[in-house]
Motif scaffolding. Structure first.
Motif, mmCIF file in Angstrom:
data_model
loop_
_atom_site.group_PDB
_atom_site.id
_atom_site.type_symbol
_atom_site.label_atom_id
_atom_site.label_comp_id
_atom_site.label_asym_id
_atom_site.label_seq_id
_atom_site.Cartn_x
_atom_site.Cartn_y
_atom_site.Cartn_z
ATOM 1 N N LYS A 9 -58.132 -23.117 101.273
ATOM 2 C CA LYS A 9 -57.308 -23.316 100.079
ATOM 3 C C LYS A 9 -55.971 -23.986 100.406
ATOM 4 O O LYS A 9 -55.503 -24.856 99.657
ATOM 5 C CB LYS A 9 -57.065 -21.977 99.387
ATOM 6 C CG LYS A 9 -56.627 -22.187 97.955
ATOM 7 C CD LYS A 9 -56.449 -20.903 97.227
ATOM 8 C CE LYS A 9 -55.923 -21.179 95.843
ATOM 9 N NZ LYS A 9 -55.641 -19.965 95.099
ATOM 10 N N GLU B 245 -64.944 -15.860 94.859
ATOM 11 C CA GLU B 245 -63.913 -16.048 93.824
ATOM 12 C C GLU B 245 -62.947 -17.164 94.238
ATOM 13 O O GLU B 245 -62.547 -18.011 93.426
ATOM 14 C CB GLU B 245 -63.142 -14.741 93.607
ATOM 15 C CG GLU B 245 -63.854 -13.774 92.694
ATOM 16 C CD GLU B 245 -63.150 -12.429 92.626
ATOM 17 O OE1 GLU B 245 -61.930 -12.374 92.846
ATOM 18 O OE2 GLU B 245 -63.827 -11.433 92.367
ATOM 19 N N LEU B 246 -62.613 -17.123 95.532
ATOM 20 C CA LEU B 246 -61.735 -18.174 96.069
ATOM 21 C C LEU B 246 -62.406 -19.547 95.926
ATOM 22 O O LEU B 246 -61.769 -20.540 95.542
ATOM 23 C CB LEU B 246 -61.450 -17.888 97.549
ATOM 24 C CG LEU B 246 -60.520 -18.861 98.261
ATOM 25 C CD1 LEU B 246 -59.103 -18.687 97.775
ATOM 26 C CD2 LEU B 246 -60.573 -18.640 99.765
ATOM 27 N N ASP C 242 -64.500 -20.358 93.711
ATOM 28 C CA ASP C 242 -64.436 -20.724 92.288
ATOM 29 C C ASP C 242 -63.083 -21.382 91.972
ATOM 30 O O ASP C 242 -63.022 -22.408 91.279
ATOM 31 C CB ASP C 242 -64.636 -19.465 91.449
ATOM 32 C CG ASP C 242 -65.008 -19.801 90.020
ATOM 33 O OD1 ASP C 242 -65.534 -20.910 89.797
ATOM 34 O OD2 ASP C 242 -64.754 -18.976 89.128
ATOM 35 N N GLU C 243 -62.013 -20.759 92.488
ATOM 36 C CA GLU C 243 -60.672 -21.349 92.282
ATOM 37 C C GLU C 243 -60.613 -22.749 92.888
ATOM 38 O O GLU C 243 -60.077 -23.699 92.280
ATOM 39 C CB GLU C 243 -59.604 -20.483 92.964
ATOM 40 C CG GLU C 243 -59.228 -19.237 92.193
ATOM 41 C CD GLU C 243 -58.287 -18.359 93.005
ATOM 42 O OE1 GLU C 243 -57.490 -18.894 93.792
ATOM 43 O OE2 GLU C 243 -58.368 -17.126 92.858
ATOM 44 N N GLN C 244 -61.166 -22.858 94.099
ATOM 45 C CA GLN C 244 -61.133 -24.165 94.776
ATOM 46 C C GLN C 244 -61.940 -25.213 94.023
ATOM 47 O O GLN C 244 -61.581 -26.390 94.009
ATOM 48 C CB GLN C 244 -61.634 -24.025 96.219
ATOM 49 C CG GLN C 244 -60.585 -23.415 97.118
ATOM 50 C CD GLN C 244 -60.962 -23.502 98.580
ATOM 51 O OE1 GLN C 244 -61.305 -22.505 99.191
ATOM 52 N NE2 GLN C 244 -60.938 -24.678 99.144
ATOM 53 N N LYS D 210 -62.194 -25.333 90.828
ATOM 54 C CA LYS D 210 -61.339 -25.792 89.720
ATOM 55 C C LYS D 210 -60.276 -26.764 90.220
ATOM 56 O O LYS D 210 -59.988 -27.781 89.574
ATOM 57 C CB LYS D 210 -60.686 -24.578 89.042
ATOM 58 C CG LYS D 210 -61.655 -23.848 88.117
ATOM 59 C CD LYS D 210 -61.101 -22.540 87.647
ATOM 60 C CE LYS D 210 -62.182 -21.761 86.902
ATOM 61 N NZ LYS D 210 -61.903 -20.343 86.845
#
Lengths: 251, 114
Positions: free
Chosen positions: B79, A61-62, A64-66, A68
Motif C-alpha cells: 500500500k 480488505e487491504l 480491496d482498498e488497493q 479502489k
C-alpha cells in the motif's frame, strides 16, 4: 520485512501458511496416539491457523482498498495520457506559430529599417507631386482621354521610336567580333541612321500577329496572344487606353 | 491450453468479494471426521473416503484461491508504494495541467514599438 513484500505476495504466502498448518493439523489428527501432539500444542496450532485466517481476511480488505486506489490511478493515468496528447498538440501549434512569427518579425524589421532609412532622407511631397506630374504630362503612363487614332501621345513608343532606341540599334551591332567597347561606341551606334535591314524586321499583319523576318526572306509569326482566347480578352479589357490602335500605330 | 488460461486470468481482473478463502469449515470437517470413532467398519471406510475427498477439496480450494489472488488488480505493490505511485501520478497531472495553462497564457504580445 513483510512491509516490503507486495500485497499479492503476502496473500500468497498466507495461503501457503494456511495450507501448511492445515496439513500439520490433519496429519496430527491422523497420527497414531503415541505420536500425537499434546493438547496445548494442538491448541497452539489451531490458534495459529485462526490467526493466519484472520490475517488473510485483513489482507484481503487491504487488497480491496488497493483495488479502489488502482481504479483511481487508472483514471489518473488516462487523464495524464490526455494531457500528454494536449501538450504535444499545443507544442506543435506553438512551433508553427513561432515559425510564422519569426518570418513576420524578419519582414517587420526590414520594413522598420526602410522606415528609418526614409526618415533620414525625407522627400518633400511637393517634389513627389511635381515629379508625378512630369511623368504623366508626357503621357508616359496612359494616353489622354481624348485620344484618337493617329494621335502620337501615348504611353508607349511607336515602332519607329523603338527602332531608333537603344534596343533597336543593338540588333545592328556588327557580329564580326567588333563589339562596342565604350559607352561612346554604343551611343554612336544607337544614334546613327536607321539601317535598311532593320526597317522591315518587325511588321504588323492585319490579323494582329507580329512577324519577324529572318534570313532568306522568311518570316516567323510571333504569337503575342495567350494560347486561350479568354486571356487575350482580359488583356484587351485591361489596356483600354492603348490597345485600340495597334494596327494603325505602325503607319 | 494452460497458457490460454493464464492469459485470460491476466486479462479479466476480479474483485476481492469473488475470492473464496473459507478454508476453516473444510479443515474443521476433516478433523471432525478423522477424530470420530466408528464401530461399524463399513461406515469407517466410507467416512475415510469422504475425508480424502474433503482433503482434495481443500487442496483445490487453496489452488483456486491462489489463482484468484493473482487476478486481483492493484496488488502488485504494497500500500505504501502504491500510495507513492498515486502521489507521483497526481504530481505529474498537476505539472502537466500547469504546463498547459502556461502554454495557453503565454500568448501576450508586446505591440508597442520602441
Amino acid at each position: 520485512m513483510a512491509s516490503h513484500l507486495s500485497t499479492r505476495d503476502r496473500l500468497l504466502s498466507l495461503i501457503d501458511d494456511i495450507e501448511l498448518i492445515a496439513k500439520e493439523i490433519i496429519e496430527v489428527a491422523i497420527a497414531p496416539k503415541p505420536q500425537k501432539l499434546s493438547a496445548a500444542d494442538h491448541a497452539q496450532l489451531t490458534e495459529l491457523l485462526l490467526s493466519k485466517d484472520a490475517e488473510l481476511k485483513k489482507t484481503l480488505e487491504l487488497a480491496d482498498e488497493q483495488a479502489k486506489i488502482q481504479e483511481k490511478m487508472n483514471e489518473l493515468k488516462a487523464e495524464v495520457y490526455n494531457k500528454d496528447q494536449d501538450i504535444s498538440l499545443l507544442q506543435r501549434q506553438l512551433k508553427d506559430a513561432e515559425q510564422i512569427l519569426a518570418t513576420s518579425l524578419y519582414q517587420a524589421r526590414q520594413k522598420l529599417a526602410s522606415i528609418v532609412k526614409s526618415r533620414k532622407r525625407p522627400v518633400p511631397s511637393e517634389e513627389l507631386i511635381k515629379f508625378a506630374h512630369r511623368i504623366s504630362a508626357s503621357n508616359a503612363v496612359s494616353a489622354p482621354l481624348s485620344w484618337q487614332p493617329g494621335d502620337p501621345r501615348r504611353p508607349y513608343p511607336t515602332d519607329l521610336e523603338m527602332r531608333l532606341g537603344m534596343l533597336g540599334r543593338l540588333c545592328d551591332l556588327p557580329l564580326n567580333g567588333h563589339a562596342p567597347s565604350t559607352l561612346n561606341d554604343l551611343h554612336r551606334i544607337t544614334t546613327g541612321g536607321v539601317p535598311a535591314s532593320a526597317t522591315n524586321q518587325f511588321t504588323w499583319h492585319p490579323s494582329g500577329e507580329l512577324h519577324m523576318s529572318v534570313g532568306g526572306g522568311n518570316s516567323v509569326a510571333i504569337d503575342g496572344r495567350g494560347k486561350d482566347a479568354p486571356a487575350q480578352e482580359d488583356v484587351e479589357v485591361m489596356s483600354t487606353d492603348s490597345s485600340s490602335s495597334s494596327s494603325s500605330d505602325s503607319q | 491450453m494452460e497458457n490460454n488460461t493464464d492469459h485470460s486470468e491476466r486479462l479479466s481482473p476480479i474483485t476481492v468479494q469473488e475470492v473464496d478463502v473459507d478454508f476453516l469449515p473444510i479443515v474443521y470437517e476433516i478433523i471432525r471426521s478423522v477424530e470420530r470413532d466408528f464401530l461399524d467398519n463399513s461406515v469407517k471406510v466410507q467416512e475415510s473416503q469422504g475425508c480424502s475427498l474433503k482433503v482434495i477439496d481443500l487442496q483445490k480450494k487453496l489452488d483456486i484461491a491462489r489463482t484468484q489472488i493473482k487476478r486481483l488488480p492493484g496488488i502488485e505493490l504494497n500500500k505504501q508504494d502504491q500510495l507513492k505511485q498515486f502521489e507521483i501520478l497526481q504530481t505529474q497531472l498537476r505539472l502537466k495541467r500547469e504546463l498547459l495553462q502556461k502554454y495557453r497564457n503565454m500568448c501576450s504580445f508586446e505591440t508597442s514599438f520602441k
